[in-house]
Design a protein around this motif. Structure first.
Motif, PDB file in Angstrom:
ATOM      1  N   ALA A 206       0.817  -1.203   0.000  1.00  0.00           N
ATOM      2  CA  ALA A 206       0.000   0.000   0.000  1.00  0.00           C
ATOM      3  C   ALA A 206       0.857   1.261   0.000  1.00  0.00           C
ATOM      4  N   ASP A 207       2.049   1.203   0.568  1.00  0.00           N
ATOM      5  CA  ASP A 207       2.831   2.429   0.745  1.00  0.00           C
ATOM      6  C   ASP A 207       4.265   2.048   1.113  1.00  0.00           C
ATOM      7  N   ALA A 208       5.165   2.998   1.002  1.00  0.00           N
ATOM      8  CA  ALA A 208       6.558   2.733   1.379  1.00  0.00           C
ATOM      9  C   ALA A 208       7.136   3.967   2.061  1.00  0.00           C
ATOM     10  N   SER A 209       7.910   3.748   3.112  1.00  0.00           N
ATOM     11  CA  SER A 209       8.575   4.861   3.769  1.00  0.00           C
ATOM     12  C   SER A 209      10.056   4.514   3.757  1.00  0.00           C
ATOM     13  N   ILE A 210      10.687   4.725   2.620  1.00  0.00           N
ATOM     14  CA  ILE A 210      12.068   4.290   2.507  1.00  0.00           C
ATOM     15  C   ILE A 210      12.772   4.981   1.343  1.00  0.00           C
ATOM     16  N   GLU A 211      14.037   5.292   1.515  1.00  0.00           N
ATOM     17  CA  GLU A 211      14.866   5.893   0.468  1.00  0.00           C
ATOM     18  C   GLU A 211      15.872   4.815   0.049  1.00  0.00           C
ATOM     19  N   ALA A 212      15.605   4.167  -1.091  1.00  0.00           N
ATOM     20  CA  ALA A 212      16.444   3.011  -1.463  1.00  0.00           C
ATOM     21  C   ALA A 212      17.349   3.276  -2.667  1.00  0.00           C
ATOM     22  N   GLU A 213      17.249   4.451  -3.266  1.00  0.00           N
ATOM     23  CA  GLU A 213      17.993   4.767  -4.500  1.00  0.00           C
ATOM     24  C   GLU A 213      19.484   4.437  -4.366  1.00  0.00           C
ATOM     25  N   GLY A 214      19.963   3.558  -5.211  1.00  0.00           N
ATOM     26  CA  GLY A 214      21.397   3.218  -5.261  1.00  0.00           C
ATOM     27  C   GLY A 214      21.886   2.323  -4.138  1.00  0.00           C
ATOM     28  N   ALA A 215      20.986   1.966  -3.188  1.00  0.00           N
ATOM     29  CA  ALA A 215      21.429   1.172  -2.026  1.00  0.00           C
ATOM     30  C   ALA A 215      21.192  -0.324  -2.257  1.00  0.00           C
ATOM     31  N   ARG A 216      21.946  -1.135  -1.509  1.00  0.00           N
ATOM     32  CA  ARG A 216      21.611  -2.559  -1.449  1.00  0.00           C
ATOM     33  C   ARG A 216      20.556  -2.686  -0.341  1.00  0.00           C
ATOM     34  N   ALA A 217      19.399  -3.227  -0.692  1.00  0.00           N
ATOM     35  CA  ALA A 217      18.318  -3.347   0.299  1.00  0.00           C
ATOM     36  C   ALA A 217      18.439  -4.690   1.019  1.00  0.00           C
ATOM     37  N   VAL A 218      18.428  -4.630   2.346  1.00  0.00           N
ATOM     38  CA  VAL A 218      18.507  -5.851   3.158  1.00  0.00           C
ATOM     39  C   VAL A 218      17.165  -6.008   3.870  1.00  0.00           C
ATOM     40  N   ILE A 219      16.329  -6.906   3.353  1.00  0.00           N
ATOM     41  CA  ILE A 219      14.994  -7.096   3.946  1.00  0.00           C
ATOM     42  C   ILE A 219      15.116  -8.037   5.139  1.00  0.00           C
ATOM     43  N   VAL A 220      14.470  -7.654   6.237  1.00  0.00           N
ATOM     44  CA  VAL A 220      14.509  -8.464   7.461  1.00  0.00           C
ATOM     45  C   VAL A 220      13.095  -8.938   7.777  1.00  0.00           C
ATOM     46  N   SER A 244      20.393  -3.793  -5.434  1.00  0.00           N
ATOM     47  CA  SER A 244      20.173  -5.233  -5.278  1.00  0.00           C
ATOM     48  C   SER A 244      19.407  -5.483  -3.983  1.00  0.00           C
ATOM     49  N   VAL A 245      18.915  -6.718  -3.856  1.00  0.00           N
ATOM     50  CA  VAL A 245      18.090  -7.057  -2.680  1.00  0.00           C
ATOM     51  C   VAL A 245      18.548  -8.378  -2.094  1.00  0.00           C
ATOM     52  N   LEU A 246      18.862  -8.366  -0.801  1.00  0.00           N
ATOM     53  CA  LEU A 246      19.078  -9.642  -0.121  1.00  0.00           C
ATOM     54  C   LEU A 246      18.184  -9.700   1.105  1.00  0.00           C
ATOM     55  N   VAL A 247      18.029 -10.902   1.633  1.00  0.00           N
ATOM     56  CA  VAL A 247      17.041 -11.105   2.699  1.00  0.00           C
ATOM     57  C   VAL A 247      17.670 -11.816   3.893  1.00  0.00           C
ATOM     58  N   LEU A 248      17.339 -11.339   5.086  1.00  0.00           N
ATOM     59  CA  LEU A 248      17.688 -12.052   6.321  1.00  0.00           C
ATOM     60  C   LEU A 248      16.374 -12.555   6.904  1.00  0.00           C
ATOM     61  N   VAL A 249      16.271 -13.859   7.108  1.00  0.00           N
ATOM     62  CA  VAL A 249      15.007 -14.406   7.622  1.00  0.00           C
ATOM     63  C   VAL A 249      15.288 -15.453   8.687  1.00  0.00           C
ATOM     64  N   ALA A 250      14.454 -15.443   9.719  1.00  0.00           N
ATOM     65  CA  ALA A 250      14.654 -16.423  10.794  1.00  0.00           C
ATOM     66  C   ALA A 250      14.248 -17.821  10.330  1.00  0.00           C
ATOM     67  N   HIS A 251      13.114 -17.926   9.654  1.00  0.00           N
ATOM     68  CA  HIS A 251      12.574 -19.249   9.319  1.00  0.00           C
ATOM     69  C   HIS A 251      12.253 -19.333   7.831  1.00  0.00           C
ATOM     70  N   ALA A 265      11.813 -12.344  -8.585  1.00  0.00           N
ATOM     71  CA  ALA A 265      11.561 -10.979  -8.090  1.00  0.00           C
ATOM     72  C   ALA A 265      12.871 -10.219  -7.875  1.00  0.00           C
ATOM     73  N   GLY A 266      14.001 -10.895  -8.123  1.00  0.00           N
ATOM     74  CA  GLY A 266      15.284 -10.185  -8.039  1.00  0.00           C
ATOM     75  C   GLY A 266      16.027 -10.346  -6.721  1.00  0.00           C
ATOM     76  N   VAL A 267      15.578 -11.253  -5.866  1.00  0.00           N
ATOM     77  CA  VAL A 267      16.303 -11.489  -4.604  1.00  0.00           C
ATOM     78  C   VAL A 267      17.591 -12.242  -4.939  1.00  0.00           C
ATOM     79  N   SER A 268      18.741 -11.696  -4.502  1.00  0.00           N
ATOM     80  CA  SER A 268      20.003 -12.334  -4.886  1.00  0.00           C
ATOM     81  C   SER A 268      20.396 -13.441  -3.920  1.00  0.00           C
ATOM     82  N   LYS A 269      20.029 -13.291  -2.657  1.00  0.00           N
ATOM     83  CA  LYS A 269      20.444 -14.282  -1.655  1.00  0.00           C
ATOM     84  C   LYS A 269      19.531 -14.178  -0.429  1.00  0.00           C
ATOM     85  N   VAL A 270      19.293 -15.309   0.210  1.00  0.00           N
ATOM     86  CA  VAL A 270      18.549 -15.335   1.472  1.00  0.00           C
ATOM     87  C   VAL A 270      19.451 -15.952   2.529  1.00  0.00           C
TER      88      VAL A 270
END
Ligand code: R5P
Length: 300
Positions: A206-220, A244-251, A265-270
């Motif tokens: 629905a919405d985003a509150s983030i400045e990601a331009e040029g950054a590597r995004a680390v989704i948690v 680029s996008v990488l993900v840190l996930v517990a499970h 979707a472009g996720v490079s690594k989890v």
């Protein structure tokens, strides 16, 4: 508490986590034999578990089928008590049913409360898990309960670098854990706003509150199941200029199709904690967090 023995539950994920716990505590390890009767009922038997008079840790993760793993954990408690164990702790690296932590629609149960009460009733005094989705759920367990936070370890394994990385929560509910990590590391952070239809399960951003331009995004996030949430977030972040996008996930539950959905979707690594069976190897790298459970057990 002086734990005297570790019982490895059923399944490779439980066994290898149990090895880490036994090594960390410096105690012996035994395992349980499992079979299913022709009618589907479960049977477990402790093998070589000399637990009489000892405080014992059972390690049983709640992998799919979750209700069966939950019941296995209950059978193991009963078997350990029968064998003379004194105090009992359950390390459930993945605690199933944690996402139903409240009533969302009239008529629903609080499923995690039902699961925790059942575990306590069968004999566990202490419950340790990894990232329980919502901390308040811990109070549903009538004994002592702990949820360990794996994200600093995962960030270390992923080589998160606050110079170029931005930490992202895929929805507001995940903001607390992303904010905690960002503050510990000194990184920028933000969040996306996800809406889920409670009846169909459909999600949309629905919405985003983030400045990601040029950054590597680390989704948690705590859980990847179908991969839908993270795929949506990854696409939105790239559309806002993330390099680029990488993900840190517990499970990482990794349902069929999840790995492909994430890659597309472009996720490079989890980077996932080792709480569940290995799947989508290559995309997903598993990080051993059994030492975090050991630290908590020492205090319990
Ligand atoms: C939701 O509240 C959870 O934190 C996860 O974001 C969600 O359960 C992940 O599920 P899926 O991978 O199916 O989108």
């Amino acid at each position: 508490m002086e734990w005297g023995f570790v019982i490895a539950g059923v399944g490779e994920a439980s066994r290898s986590f149990a090895e880490g716990v036994a090594k960390g505590l410096g105690v012996g390890l035994c395992s349980a034999r499992f079979k299913r009767f022709p009618d589907g009922e479960e049977y477990v038997r402790l093998e070589g578990c000399k637990v009489k008079g000892l405080d014992v840790v059972v390690v049983q993760t709640m992998e799919s089928p979750q209700s069966s793993s939950l019941f296995t954990a209950m059978l193991l408690a009963d078997a350990a008590r029968e064998a003379g164990a004194d105090r009992l702790a359950l390390v459930a690296p993945y605690m199933a049913y944690a996402r139903q932590d409240r009533v969302f629609l009239e008529g629903e149960p609080v499923s995690v409360r039902a699961a925790m009460k059942a575990l306590y009733a069968t004999g566990y005094d202490v419950l340790v898990t990894v990232e329980i989705h919502k901390e308040h759920s811990l109070r549903f367990f009538p004994g002592r309960s702990y949820s360990v936070y794996p994200f600093e370890k995962l960030a270390g394994a992923a080589g998160v670098d606050c110079g170029g990385d931005v930490i992202v929560a895929p929805d507001r509910g995940a903001l607390g854990r992303a904010e905690r990590l960002a503050k510990a590391l000194g990184c920028r952070y933000g969040y996306l706003v996800k809406e889920r239809d409670r009846v169909t399960g459909e999600i949309r951003l629905a919405d985003a509150s983030i400045e990601a331009e040029g950054a590597r995004a680390v989704i948690v996030d705590d859980i990847i199941s179908t991969g839908g949430t993270i795929a949506l977030a990854a696409q939105a972040l790239q559309a806002s200029g993330a390099s680029s996008v990488l993900v840190l996930v517990a499970h990482y539950l990794g349902l069929p199709g999840a790995g492909e959905r994430l890659s597309k979707a472009g996720v490079s690594k989890v980077y996932a904690a080792n709480t569940l069976p290995v799947s989508d190897a290559g995309l997903v790298e598993y990080v051993d967090v059994s030492d975090l459970a050991v630290s908590v057990l020492r205090e319990a």
